[in-house]
Scaffold this motif. Structure first.
Motif, mmCIF file in Angstrom:
data_model
loop_
_atom_site.group_PDB
_atom_site.id
_atom_site.type_symbol
_atom_site.label_atom_id
_atom_site.label_comp_id
_atom_site.label_asym_id
_atom_site.label_seq_id
_atom_site.Cartn_x
_atom_site.Cartn_y
_atom_site.Cartn_z
ATOM 1 N N VAL A 201 0.831 -1.203 0.000
ATOM 2 C CA VAL A 201 0.000 0.000 0.000
ATOM 3 C C VAL A 201 0.868 1.256 0.000
ATOM 4 O O VAL A 201 0.598 2.215 -0.736
ATOM 5 C CB VAL A 201 -0.956 -0.016 1.201
ATOM 6 N N GLU A 202 1.914 1.270 0.818
ATOM 7 C CA GLU A 202 2.783 2.447 0.874
ATOM 8 C C GLU A 202 3.509 2.662 -0.452
ATOM 9 O O GLU A 202 3.678 3.799 -0.890
ATOM 10 C CB GLU A 202 3.783 2.308 2.017
ATOM 11 N N PHE B 11 2.094 6.847 -6.732
ATOM 12 C CA PHE B 11 1.066 7.803 -7.164
ATOM 13 C C PHE B 11 1.560 9.239 -6.982
ATOM 14 O O PHE B 11 1.386 10.080 -7.878
ATOM 15 C CB PHE B 11 -0.217 7.576 -6.365
ATOM 16 N N ASP B 12 2.163 9.531 -5.840
ATOM 17 C CA ASP B 12 2.704 10.872 -5.599
ATOM 18 C C ASP B 12 3.746 11.236 -6.641
ATOM 19 O O ASP B 12 3.766 12.359 -7.159
ATOM 20 C CB ASP B 12 3.323 10.962 -4.207
ATOM 21 N N LEU B 13 4.647 10.287 -6.933
ATOM 22 C CA LEU B 13 5.698 10.552 -7.917
ATOM 23 C C LEU B 13 5.111 10.908 -9.271
ATOM 24 O O LEU B 13 5.511 11.886 -9.901
ATOM 25 C CB LEU B 13 6.593 9.318 -8.043
ATOM 26 N N CYS B 14 4.144 10.117 -9.709
ATOM 27 C CA CYS B 14 3.580 10.329 -11.045
ATOM 28 C C CYS B 14 2.788 11.621 -11.143
ATOM 29 O O CYS B 14 2.895 12.361 -12.127
ATOM 30 C CB CYS B 14 2.681 9.149 -11.424
ATOM 31 N N ASP C 296 -8.253 8.353 -6.062
ATOM 32 C CA ASP C 296 -7.021 8.635 -6.790
ATOM 33 C C ASP C 296 -6.868 7.792 -8.047
ATOM 34 O O ASP C 296 -5.927 8.008 -8.835
ATOM 35 C CB ASP C 296 -5.805 8.394 -5.882
ATOM 36 N N GLY C 297 -7.742 6.821 -8.240
ATOM 37 C CA GLY C 297 -7.662 5.987 -9.433
ATOM 38 C C GLY C 297 -6.780 4.763 -9.269
ATOM 39 O O GLY C 297 -6.483 4.071 -10.252
ATOM 40 N N ILE C 298 -6.355 4.442 -8.049
ATOM 41 C CA ILE C 298 -5.573 3.233 -7.797
ATOM 42 C C ILE C 298 -6.535 2.051 -7.678
ATOM 43 O O ILE C 298 -7.436 2.059 -6.838
ATOM 44 C CB ILE C 298 -4.734 3.370 -6.512
ATOM 45 N N THR D 41 0.457 3.452 8.187
ATOM 46 C CA THR D 41 0.718 3.277 6.754
ATOM 47 C C THR D 41 0.427 4.570 6.016
ATOM 48 O O THR D 41 -0.591 5.229 6.266
ATOM 49 C CB THR D 41 -0.171 2.148 6.181
ATOM 50 N N TYR D 42 1.330 4.909 5.088
ATOM 51 C CA TYR D 42 1.151 6.105 4.243
ATOM 52 C C TYR D 42 0.204 5.780 3.089
ATOM 53 O O TYR D 42 0.261 4.705 2.493
ATOM 54 C CB TYR D 42 2.508 6.542 3.703
ATOM 55 N N LEU D 43 -0.671 6.739 2.738
ATOM 56 C CA LEU D 43 -1.683 6.532 1.711
ATOM 57 C C LEU D 43 -1.562 7.480 0.535
ATOM 58 O O LEU D 43 -2.389 7.439 -0.372
ATOM 59 C CB LEU D 43 -3.087 6.678 2.321
ATOM 60 N N GLY D 44 -0.522 8.336 0.529
ATOM 61 C CA GLY D 44 -0.356 9.275 -0.575
ATOM 62 C C GLY D 44 -1.004 10.615 -0.305
ATOM 63 O O GLY D 44 -1.919 10.744 0.520
ATOM 64 N N GLY D 45 -0.539 11.648 -1.004
ATOM 65 C CA GLY D 45 -1.116 12.973 -0.859
ATOM 66 C C GLY D 45 -1.015 13.527 0.545
ATOM 67 O O GLY D 45 -1.922 14.239 0.993
#
Length: 498
Positions: free
Chosen positions: A214-215, A221-224, A269-271, A445-449
């Motif tokens: 998940v992380e 996602f953040d990178l892209c 986020d579209g994941i 856990t990190y989830l992005g954004g």
């Protein structure tokens, strides 16, 4: 480990041919004023013990193919460029660490003679492949070293379930070699890259719905959508990120509310979350007849039972742990019962056991891990009578150990607490009068954004606040283990080590 790792000190067991004869030469001078403690592994448990043992009392020797410790929870961040690789590494020797280091693999142990057989490493590890972590080359010279106390902390491997092509083609986020291989977006931007190939290269698959998978999906996602959207704006519409898991839901270690929060964020986020999916194969090339697309650079075919063949540019594999071959095979035989260091669990006035009995290390019935008491001492069992014995100078900590009375999860948090407890009580010499007790500091856990989830007991934190705690805790720990004398107590952790 919770992820790591793992940084292991073992090799796949193989038959010894004549050119692998043991080399009878002295290796390290044994200080007669100190007990020699040999630690197998430089991962979470092994590295922590090596740093906390009293160097005035013990001669500390670490045996591992890797001369560094990897802070595995942040490998996902290094893989996508959020952090530099050096921020996740710490040398085993270190400045003023007082640790001796042998680059090699443990091959065998004689508990009776207190001797460890080691195969010298003939090539530098770190290519990142799972095969690289599966054992030594079988070409190194063998030599023996003596120990007074032995600590087995070799960690585990990523569980592939025998899935075809996974060991050769997947990435496991266990070492910096894995993370380095992930930075590859240039091929998709080339004008010579076809539309079909571009779609497949930018389709990313993560197998495993635990914290590590998940992380990584969140960091990717953040990178892209933050960095690459400025560098390659025309490529972003092609990006697809999917998490596959055989279980019915992701993040099962979290409360249902937090897991649902994560699921809703990923959907927004579209994941894609593809639960109850069974992976059958991972092979190079685009989907199609075998052999037709083998020259398609940077593309793989992921085959699932539910969807068939899927073209992907990368497959990150994070599906749990399998036992280390050293623990699984090399430690299968005790050879000679160690009468001087083993205490049989017999009733009073029971007759002495005959020396001809066949003993083996007691293992967990499902995982094959080494069964230990609440002081991490390994247990022996006699094959015919089921009589048990405790070896007082051999310990096992981390993923390879299973505490008989209270099994614990395979996380970095657990390994770190076990290692610190063992080092502390070896230093004071009162290990027989204390029992280990695990203190659960929570999971996050990190989830992005800049959003995360955190659970400590009944307390639940989500969103930006949880992210601040997550990032602050990890960044503080990576910097704190650099200068000598500062804390390296790795706190809350939910990522797998391994």
């Amino acid at each position: 480990m919770r992820g790591i790792t793992t940084t292991n000190a073992v090799r796949t067991i193989r038959s010894r041919s004549l050119h692998h004869a043991r080399i009878p030469r002295p290796l390290l001078a044994h200080d007669p004023t100190k007990e020699r403690v040999v630690i197998l592994g430089s991962g979470w448990a092994g590295f922590t013990i090596s740093r906390h043992l009293d160097k005035k009392k013990f001669q500390t020797v670490v045996v591992s193919p890797r001369s560094y410790f990897v802070f595995t929870p942040l490998l996902a961040s290094t893989a996508v460029g959020t952090l530099e690789f050096r921020n996740t590494l710490e040398p085993v020797r270190g400045r003023n660490a007082g640790v001796e280091y042998i680059q090699g693999w443990a091959d065998d142990v004689s508990f009776d003679r207190k001797t460890l057989t080691i195969e010298a490493l003939t090539s530098q590890p770190g290519s990142g492949s799972h095969a690289d972590k599966a054992g030594a080359s079988g070409q190194g010279e063998l030599f023996d070293i003596k120990y007074d106390k032995l600590i087995v902390a070799v960690g585990c491997y990523s569980q592939t379930f025998g899935t075809k092509g996974v060991r050769e083609n997947a990435l496991f986020l266990k070492d910096v070699g894995d993370a380095r291989r992930i930075r590859s977006f240039e091929t998709a931007s080339l004008p010579t890259t076809s539309e079909e190939l571009r779609k497949n290269i930018l389709n990313f698959a993560i197998v495993g719905g635990g914290p590590t998978g998940v992380e990584f999906a969140a960091e990717l996602f953040d990178l892209c959508h933050e960095d690459l959207s400025r560098l390659y704006p025309t490529l972003i519409p092609y990006v697809k990120i999917s998490i596959y898991d055989v279980a019915p839901k992701i993040l099962p270690m979290f409360d249902a509310k937090l897991a649902t929060y994560a699921l809703n964020l990923f959907k927004r986020d579209g994941i894609k979350i593809k639960t109850e999916h069974h992976i059958q194969e991972l092979r190079p090339g685009l989907p199609g007849p075998p052999g037709e697309n083998l020259n398609t650079a940077g593309c793989f075919t992921l085959t699932t039972h539910q969807e068939g063949d899927i073209g992907v540019g990368m497959c990150v594999w994070s599906t749990g742990l399998m036992m280390n071959p050293f623990v699984q095979k090399a430690l299968d035989s005790v050879h000679i019962y160690p009468e001087s260091s083993a205490i049989p669990n017999l009733p009073e006035n029971a007759p002495d056991l005959p020396s001809s009995l066949k003993w083996s290390l007691k293992r967990h019935s499902k995982t094959g891990g080494l069964m230990v008491d609440d002081r991490f001492r390994v247990q022996l069992v006699e094959s015919n009578s089921a009589t048990e014995a405790t070896v007082v100078d051999v310990f096992a900590v981390g993923d390879v150990s299973v505490m008989e009375n209270s099994p614990l999860p395979a996380t970095a948090q657990v390994a770190n607490q076990e290692a610190r407890w063992l080092a502390e009580h070896l230093n004071t010499g009162d290990i027989n009068s204390h029992r280990f007790s695990f203190r659960n500091l929570g999971v996050m856990t990190y989830l992005g954004g800049m959003r995360a989830i955190m659970q400590t007991g009944e307390r639940e934190i989500k969103g930006r606040t949880a992210w601040l705690i997550w990032r602050g805790a990890y960044l503080t720990k990576t910097s704190s283990c650099r200068p000598e004398g500062r804390s390296d107590s790795y706190g809350v952790n939910g990522s797998s080590r391994k």
